[in-house]
Design a protein around this motif. Structure first.
Motif, PDB file in Angstrom:
ATOM      1  N   SER A  23      -5.363 -13.742-112.567  1.00  0.00           N
ATOM      2  CA  SER A  23      -6.589 -14.465-112.918  1.00  0.00           C
ATOM      3  C   SER A  23      -7.750 -14.064-112.019  1.00  0.00           C
ATOM      4  O   SER A  23      -8.900 -13.991-112.470  1.00  0.00           O
ATOM      5  N   GLU A  24      -7.460 -13.808-110.744  1.00  0.00           N
ATOM      6  CA  GLU A  24      -8.506 -13.339-109.835  1.00  0.00           C
ATOM      7  C   GLU A  24      -9.075 -12.017-110.335  1.00  0.00           C
ATOM      8  O   GLU A  24     -10.300 -11.811-110.354  1.00  0.00           O
ATOM      9  N   GLU A  25      -8.181 -11.124-110.769  1.00  0.00           N
ATOM     10  CA  GLU A  25      -8.615  -9.813-111.248  1.00  0.00           C
ATOM     11  C   GLU A  25      -9.419  -9.933-112.531  1.00  0.00           C
ATOM     12  O   GLU A  25     -10.450  -9.256-112.703  1.00  0.00           O
ATOM     13  N   ILE A  26      -8.970 -10.799-113.442  1.00  0.00           N
ATOM     14  CA  ILE A  26      -9.693 -11.001-114.709  1.00  0.00           C
ATOM     15  C   ILE A  26     -11.093 -11.538-114.431  1.00  0.00           C
ATOM     16  O   ILE A  26     -12.082 -11.080-115.028  1.00  0.00           O
ATOM     17  N   TYR A  27     -11.192 -12.506-113.530  1.00  0.00           N
ATOM     18  CA  TYR A  27     -12.501 -13.071-113.194  1.00  0.00           C
ATOM     19  C   TYR A  27     -13.428 -11.981-112.653  1.00  0.00           C
ATOM     20  O   TYR A  27     -14.580 -11.850-113.083  1.00  0.00           O
ATOM     21  N   ASP A  28     -12.923 -11.209-111.694  1.00  0.00           N
ATOM     22  CA  ASP A  28     -13.756 -10.180-111.073  1.00  0.00           C
ATOM     23  C   ASP A  28     -14.144  -9.091-112.065  1.00  0.00           C
ATOM     24  O   ASP A  28     -15.282  -8.596-112.053  1.00  0.00           O
ATOM     25  N   ASP A  29     -13.210  -8.706-112.951  1.00  0.00           N
ATOM     26  CA  ASP A  29     -13.502  -7.660-113.936  1.00  0.00           C
ATOM     27  C   ASP A  29     -14.578  -8.092-114.925  1.00  0.00           C
ATOM     28  O   ASP A  29     -15.268  -7.249-115.513  1.00  0.00           O
TER      29      ASP A  29
END
Length: 336
Positions: A23-29
């Motif tokens: 989820s952290e990666e999805i948010y940042d992407d």
């Protein structure tokens, strides 16, 4: 319930925040900017201290609530009459309470300061936000739920809905069981579609003390997930100390960087709002004013706050809220 919340978080029985690298990666992407500092760099706008250095975004929420309820008075009077954060969580859904609070501050600031032609109506509901956490257990990831109100979902209000493809959905009163039962299966698609009509325009990570100062100086507020625990007692200025460790999410909606505050405490103070109702005690009057900080809140040293929240703190900007209804008049003719 306030004592139960304190005991459950202090003992570790309730875990309100969970790690979720995906989820952290999805948010940042899906973020235009990696940090608030990058926004400041892009527009070459690093603002100096504004006015006297006291920023109180929570007053915008109180003013909106007061107008809706027909309550009048000065900011000081309204801060005593209106309790804009009355709900006390009944499960480990603190992240949804933080996200809802940030949405409401952004919505209220749109109306009170940006002059958006929108209506307030009432507070945002927590249940659809918590229902998006992606698992059946308690707790949620901050990035995942912030992404929900910004992109994959959105906001619904504390009211009853009749939603196409779903039917009646009563969100007029806080009911944690609604969000709890959606955790495994996800929020029903028809409800998500209704949420998407009203979203946070953007949100961005805030990682340093200077970025937090800039967010407040430019009219925003911040909050997020951390291990920060707080004392139940406020001192003569409404300030609390760190105590214990909570897997918890909390909103902030005030900043004090006045010279007298820097002289006494050695750094600015940030105003933290908990989601446990009136769980703490001590003076609430803001030093040098007659304004009261909201029930359940306390001031905290910004230097310490920035260390606790370095990896998971967010700033919400504008929202796509609820448009005001334009009045229809008949003009000079009785037939319109």
């Amino acid at each position: 319930m306030t004592q139960l919340n304190y005991d459950n978080y202090s003992s570790g029985r309730w875990v309100g925040t969970v790690e979720d690298p995906e989820s952290e990666e999805i948010y940042d992407d899906n973020s235009t900017y990696s940090s608030f500092g990058q926004i400041c760099d892009s527009v070459t706008q690093w603002s100096p201290m504004v006015s006297d250095g006291l920023y109180l975004p929570f007053l915008a929420v109180i003013r909106c609530e007061a107008k809706e309820k027909g309550v009048t008075g000065t900011d000081a009077e309204l801060s005593e009459k209106i309790n804009a954060w009355p709900e006390s969580q009944t499960t480990g859904d603190c992240v949804s309470h933080f996200v809802r609070g940030a949405c409401d501050c952004a919505r209220a600031l749109d109306l009170e300061h940006d002059g958006d032609y929108e209506r307030w109506e009432t507070r945002t509901a927590t249940e659809p936000i918590y229902g998006h956490r992606g698992h059946r257990g308690a707790g949620a990831n901050c990035s995942r739920l912030v992404h929900f109100v910004r992109s994959s979902g959105g906001m619904l209000l504390r009211q009853s809905y009749d939603i196409d493809g779903f039917g009646k959905l009563d969100l007029s009163k806080y009911d944690a069981s609604v969000g709890i039962r959606w955790g495994g299966s996800g929020v029903p698609s028809s409800i998500v579609n209704e949420c998407k009509k009203h979203q946070v325009t953007d949100s961005v990570r805030v990682s340093t003390k200077e970025e937090i100062l800039q967010a407040y100086r430019q009219g925003h507020m911040v909050g997020g997930c951390s291990s920060l625990g707080l004392s139940r007692n406020r001192n003569e200025d409404g300030v609390s100390e760190a105590k214990g460790s909570w897997a918890h999410a909390m909103l902030t909606h005030g900043l004090d960087e006045r010279e007298e505050t820097l002289s006494k405490y050695g750094c600015p103070l940030i105003l933290i709002q908990n989601s446990w109702g009136a769980w703490n005690n001590g003076p609430r009057k803001i030093r040098g004013t007659d304004i009261l900080i909201p029930k359940g809140s306390c001031w905290f040293k910004l230097d310490s706050y920035a260390k606790y929240y370095k990896s998971s703190c967010f700033c919400f900007t504008e929202t796509r809220g609820w448009k005001a209804i334009k009045p229809i008049t008949i003009g000079s003719s009785p037939f319109g």
